[in-house]
Design a protein around this motif. Structure first.
Motif, PDB file in Angstrom:
ATOM      1  N   TYR A 153       0.761  -1.276  -0.183  1.00 57.45           N
ATOM      2  CA  TYR A 153       0.027  -0.033  -0.158  1.00 57.45           C
ATOM      3  C   TYR A 153       0.886   1.276  -0.030  1.00 57.45           C
ATOM      4  N   TYR A 154       1.572   1.001   0.875  1.00 55.34           N
ATOM      5  CA  TYR A 154       2.769   2.529   1.137  1.00 55.34           C
ATOM      6  C   TYR A 154       3.629   2.754  -0.452  1.00 55.34           C
ATOM      7  N   LYS A 155       3.759   1.713  -1.047  1.00 58.66           N
ATOM      8  CA  LYS A 155       4.867   2.058  -1.955  1.00 58.66           C
ATOM      9  C   LYS A 155       3.907   1.734  -3.354  1.00 58.66           C
ATOM     10  N   ALA A 156       2.863   1.659  -3.099  1.00 57.30           N
ATOM     11  CA  ALA A 156       2.437   0.863  -4.688  1.00 57.30           C
ATOM     12  C   ALA A 156       0.736   2.618  -5.134  1.00 57.30           C
ATOM     13  N   THR A 157       0.390   2.190  -3.417  1.00 55.57           N
ATOM     14  CA  THR A 157      -1.040   2.917  -3.757  1.00 55.57           C
ATOM     15  C   THR A 157      -1.171   4.325  -3.060  1.00 55.57           C
ATOM     16  N   GLU A 158      -0.344   4.723  -1.995  1.00 59.00           N
ATOM     17  CA  GLU A 158       0.164   6.337  -1.927  1.00 59.00           C
ATOM     18  C   GLU A 158      -0.117   7.479  -3.196  1.00 59.00           C
ATOM     19  N   PRO A 159       1.164   6.482  -3.929  1.00 55.16           N
ATOM     20  CA  PRO A 159       1.695   7.457  -4.955  1.00 55.16           C
ATOM     21  C   PRO A 159       0.220   7.977  -5.359  1.00 55.16           C
ATOM     22  N   VAL A 160      -1.050   6.832  -5.701  1.00 56.14           N
ATOM     23  CA  VAL A 160      -1.642   7.320  -6.483  1.00 56.14           C
ATOM     24  C   VAL A 160      -2.987   8.506  -5.564  1.00 56.14           C
ATOM     25  N   ILE A 161      -2.624   8.490  -4.598  1.00 57.48           N
ATOM     26  CA  ILE A 161      -2.978  10.024  -4.031  1.00 57.48           C
ATOM     27  C   ILE A 161      -2.748  11.166  -4.695  1.00 57.48           C
ATOM     28  N   ALA A 162      -1.458  11.318  -4.660  1.00 52.17           N
ATOM     29  CA  ALA A 162      -1.041  12.469  -5.185  1.00 52.17           C
ATOM     30  C   ALA A 162      -0.811  12.308  -6.546  1.00 52.17           C
TER      31      ALA A 162
END
Ligand SMILES: Nc1ccn([C@@H]2O[C@H](COP(=O)(O)OP(=O)(O)OP(=O)(O)O)[C@@H](O)[C@H]2O)c(=O)n1
Ligand SMILES: Nc1nc2c(ncn2[C@@H]2O[C@H](COP(=O)(O)OP(=O)(O)O)[C@@H](O)[C@H]2O)c(=O)[nH]1
Ligand SMILES: [Mg+2]
Length: 194
Positions: A153-162
């Motif tokens: 989640y922290y590696k792949a999904t958080e960048p989605v939010i940005a």
């Protein structure tokens, strides 16, 4: 066929495992009549069907890894089309998991009007998932897989939010609060859409 869903409101619901996405989506369905599509639930239904494809999916999910993008996207698209005539809008829960998934979704289906970012601390998510694991029967609600899901989640999904923040459609929801307080924030964000 895809034309039918082009004008529907699309809300991405993004947050870590156990952050409360499913819980909030249920309440949105109740209040607003949106169609809730959880990508994880769609995948688990395929696993439960016992199909050959389901067996492959199960192995990936048990490891906490991501299934191939096209598989999930096709499932979501089919489910959206099936509801196109009755749907006021769609809650796409647990998708996109990575920026590429968002880009492909927009190419094949359409652009989201809102991204609900369901935010909770990692310790909170772990506690909730371990508790859920006592009754969920989910093969991935165990300590080892939870850790892998969080890392991913922290590696792949958080960048989605940005990625979507730059478009101004992200609403951050504090999911540390009691469910009803969290839902107040969610409601405010959806009310602004109209
Ligand atoms: N777009 C998606 C959604 C789900 N999965 C797979 O399905 C599993 C479970 O997804 P999901 O149900 O969305 O899990 P979490 O978000 O971790 O938690 P919850 O089910 O509670 O929402 C993931 O770990 C992953 O293996 C995936 O690969 N791609
Ligand atoms: N205390 C508290 N627990 C919650 C909240 N939202 C969800 N939970 C619990 O946390 C667990 C995970 O919630 P779920 O909606 O399945 O999260 P998801 O993994 O993001 O879909 C469930 O057992 C919920 O009952 C909340 O706002 N507050
Ligand atoms: Mg869920």
């Amino acid at each position: 066929m895809a034309d039918k869903i082009k004008d529907a409101k699309i809300i991405f619901v993004v947050g870590g495992p156990g952050s409360g996405k499913g819980t909030q989506c249920e309440k949105v369905v109740e209040k607003y009549g949106y169609t809730h599509l959880s990508s994880g639930d769609l995948l688990r239904a395929e696993v439960a069907s016992g199909s050959e494809r389901g067996k492959q999916l199960q192995a990936i999910m048990q490891k906490g890894e991501l299934v191939p993008l096209d598989t999930v996207l096709d499932m979501i698209k089919d489910a959206m089309i099936a509801k196109a005539d009755v749907s006021k809008g769609y809650l796409i829960d647990g998708y996109p998991r990575e920026v590429k998934q968002g880009e492909e979704f927009e190419k094949k289906i359409g652009a989201p009007a809102l991204l609900l970012y369901i935010d909770a601390k990692s310790e909170t998510m772990v506690q909730r998932l371990l508790k859920r694991g006592q009754t969920s029967g989910r093969a991935d609600d165990n300590e080892e897989t939870i850790k892998k899901r969080l890392d991913l989640y922290y590696k792949a999904t958080e960048p989605v939010i940005a990625f979507y923040e730059s478009r101004g459609i992200v609403r951050k929801i504090d999911s540390e609060l009691p469910v009803d307080e969290v839902f107040k924030q969610v409601s405010q964000a959806i009310d602004k859409l109209k």
